[in-house]
Design an enzyme around this catalytic site. Sequence first.
Site, PDB file in Angstrom:
ATOM      1  N   GLU A   1      32.565   7.692 -13.031  1.00  0.00           N
ATOM      2  CA  GLU A   1      31.637   6.635 -13.447  1.00  0.00           C
ATOM      3  C   GLU A   1      30.877   7.007 -14.723  1.00  0.00           C
ATOM      4  O   GLU A   1      29.833   6.423 -15.032  1.00  0.00           O
ATOM      5  CB  GLU A   1      30.661   6.343 -12.311  1.00  0.00           C
ATOM      6  CG  GLU A   1      31.353   5.883 -11.039  1.00  0.00           C
ATOM      7  CD  GLU A   1      30.434   5.878  -9.838  1.00  0.00           C
ATOM      8  OE1 GLU A   1      29.648   4.923  -9.724  1.00  0.00           O
ATOM      9  OE2 GLU A   1      30.487   6.827  -9.028  1.00  0.00           O
TER      10      GLU A   1
ATOM     11  N   SER B   1      30.570   2.569  -7.487  1.00  0.00           N
ATOM     12  CA  SER B   1      31.046   1.518  -8.393  1.00  0.00           C
ATOM     13  C   SER B   1      32.309   0.841  -7.886  1.00  0.00           C
ATOM     14  O   SER B   1      33.075   0.265  -8.658  1.00  0.00           O
ATOM     15  CB  SER B   1      31.293   2.068  -9.813  1.00  0.00           C
ATOM     16  OG  SER B   1      30.072   2.445 -10.394  1.00  0.00           O
TER      17      SER B   1
ATOM     18  N   TYR C   1      32.130  -5.287 -12.730  1.00  0.00           N
ATOM     19  CA  TYR C   1      31.853  -5.013 -14.138  1.00  0.00           C
ATOM     20  C   TYR C   1      32.519  -5.958 -15.131  1.00  0.00           C
ATOM     21  O   TYR C   1      32.127  -5.983 -16.296  1.00  0.00           O
ATOM     22  CB  TYR C   1      32.236  -3.563 -14.470  1.00  0.00           C
ATOM     23  CG  TYR C   1      31.359  -2.575 -13.742  1.00  0.00           C
ATOM     24  CD1 TYR C   1      30.017  -2.427 -14.084  1.00  0.00           C
ATOM     25  CD2 TYR C   1      31.847  -1.826 -12.685  1.00  0.00           C
ATOM     26  CE1 TYR C   1      29.194  -1.542 -13.399  1.00  0.00           C
ATOM     27  CE2 TYR C   1      31.040  -0.926 -11.996  1.00  0.00           C
ATOM     28  CZ  TYR C   1      29.717  -0.803 -12.369  1.00  0.00           C
ATOM     29  OH  TYR C   1      28.911   0.073 -11.683  1.00  0.00           O
TER      30      TYR C   1
ATOM     31  N   ARG D   1      18.948   1.081  -3.389  1.00  0.00           N
ATOM     32  CA  ARG D   1      19.546  -0.239  -3.186  1.00  0.00           C
ATOM     33  C   ARG D   1      20.538  -0.148  -2.039  1.00  0.00           C
ATOM     34  O   ARG D   1      21.416   0.719  -2.035  1.00  0.00           O
ATOM     35  CB  ARG D   1      20.267  -0.721  -4.446  1.00  0.00           C
ATOM     36  CG  ARG D   1      20.564  -2.225  -4.444  1.00  0.00           C
ATOM     37  CD  ARG D   1      21.611  -2.614  -5.473  1.00  0.00           C
ATOM     38  NE  ARG D   1      22.948  -2.235  -5.034  1.00  0.00           N
ATOM     39  CZ  ARG D   1      23.821  -1.561  -5.773  1.00  0.00           C
ATOM     40  NH1 ARG D   1      23.493  -1.137  -6.990  1.00  0.00           N
ATOM     41  NH2 ARG D   1      25.019  -1.276  -5.304  1.00  0.00           N
TER      42      ARG D   1
ATOM     43  N   ASP E   1      23.434  -2.010   0.385  1.00  0.00           N
ATOM     44  CA  ASP E   1      24.436  -3.075   0.408  1.00  0.00           C
ATOM     45  C   ASP E   1      24.779  -3.437   1.853  1.00  0.00           C
ATOM     46  O   ASP E   1      24.924  -2.546   2.709  1.00  0.00           O
ATOM     47  CB  ASP E   1      25.694  -2.633  -0.325  1.00  0.00           C
ATOM     48  CG  ASP E   1      25.429  -2.272  -1.781  1.00  0.00           C
ATOM     49  OD1 ASP E   1      24.465  -2.822  -2.353  1.00  0.00           O
ATOM     50  OD2 ASP E   1      26.179  -1.444  -2.334  1.00  0.00           O
TER      51      ASP E   1
ATOM     52  N   GLU F   1      26.259   0.860   2.534  1.00  0.00           N
ATOM     53  CA  GLU F   1      25.845   2.128   1.937  1.00  0.00           C
ATOM     54  C   GLU F   1      24.520   1.946   1.226  1.00  0.00           C
ATOM     55  O   GLU F   1      24.070   0.819   0.983  1.00  0.00           O
ATOM     56  CB  GLU F   1      26.893   2.645   0.957  1.00  0.00           C
ATOM     57  CG  GLU F   1      27.175   1.718  -0.203  1.00  0.00           C
ATOM     58  CD  GLU F   1      28.303   2.223  -1.091  1.00  0.00           C
ATOM     59  OE1 GLU F   1      27.985   2.879  -2.099  1.00  0.00           O
ATOM     60  OE2 GLU F   1      29.479   1.960  -0.777  1.00  0.00           O
TER      61      GLU F   1
ATOM     62  N   ASN G   1      22.431   3.253  -2.267  1.00  0.00           N
ATOM     63  CA  ASN G   1      22.559   3.864  -3.592  1.00  0.00           C
ATOM     64  C   ASN G   1      21.211   4.427  -4.021  1.00  0.00           C
ATOM     65  O   ASN G   1      20.219   3.687  -4.059  1.00  0.00           O
ATOM     66  CB  ASN G   1      23.020   2.819  -4.606  1.00  0.00           C
ATOM     67  CG  ASN G   1      24.360   2.224  -4.257  1.00  0.00           C
ATOM     68  OD1 ASN G   1      25.392   2.732  -4.658  1.00  0.00           O
ATOM     69  ND2 ASN G   1      24.353   1.148  -3.475  1.00  0.00           N
TER      70      ASN G   1
ATOM     71  N   GLY H   1      22.578   1.018 -10.524  1.00  0.00           N
ATOM     72  CA  GLY H   1      22.774   0.635 -11.920  1.00  0.00           C
ATOM     73  C   GLY H   1      21.485   0.212 -12.585  1.00  0.00           C
ATOM     74  O   GLY H   1      20.660  -0.488 -11.992  1.00  0.00           O
TER      75      GLY H   1
END
Length: 308
Positions: free
Chosen positions: A13, A141, A208, A247, A249, A262, A264, A268
């Site tokens: 990444e 990602s 992305y 964050r 999900d 998961e 984070n 981002g």
Amino acid sequence: MKILLIAGGWSSEREISLVGARGMQDALTQRGHDVTFFDLLHDFDRLLECARAHDFALINLHGAPGEDGLVQAMLERADCPYQGSGPAGSFLALNKAAAKQIFRQAGLPTADWALLPQRPASDWEPPFGWPVFAKSNTGGSSLHLGRAACRAELDPILDEIFAAGECALIEPQLSGREVTCGVLGEEALAPILIEPVAGEFFDFTSKYARGGAQEICPAPLPDAITAEVRRLALAAHTALGLAGYSRTDFILGADGSLHLLEVNTLPGMTPTSLVPQEAAVAGLDFGQLLERLIELGLERHTGTPRAR
């Protein structure tokens, strides 16, 4: 303030990290900070030296090193404050199988799973049936992520994961929509509903590529579900021992059920990334969000809340 902006690194990444960090550098410079752009790939051996010469470090790394807690541990050795979670929480969140154990122990909903540190026997079948999702146990990602309806479809995905030096995490396919929710300080932010346009699920391309997904913020969900998403995001953040921001999900089922995917710890960080979108709903523009992360990092370093 003299800020060491740590980016790049050598994970898969890397390029995403560099793009985000350039935007962070611009925003911080505009706010009057003296920013040193530090690419970990080229300058790792100077990290302690540089950290000691700065007032604060902002980490914009994805994968390992960065999300595994190594950089955070080194910054602590240099007595340099930084944003976000410490080494232990970072490592536990990055390792999806470890995090899922913690979620289960805390009574938080997460799908069943199987961890494959090495290629399974030819007759191996998932204990929860097909179809399944396979992904890297410590990647991000949505790289090395795939859906398989049988063993013949799973093996090529495993080939890619193992070729990257990763362990594989296998989960049953959960029907529903993806929702994500950030935490800033001690408060859960407005959730975002993610609707992929370029594929069936939120993979790397959807995440992305321009127009790859619709990110609706705040998520148009019933109040009760919004409240539960926020509650679970904060509970997951707390269960993993995280700090500053994160964050989480989720998959939201048609019946209103929620499953944690998961968490984070270094989400981002471009002006249009998910957490900045949520912060904007809370009244913080991108530069103000970065300032808040610095403030929270300094509070954690000194153990004293700063006057606002």
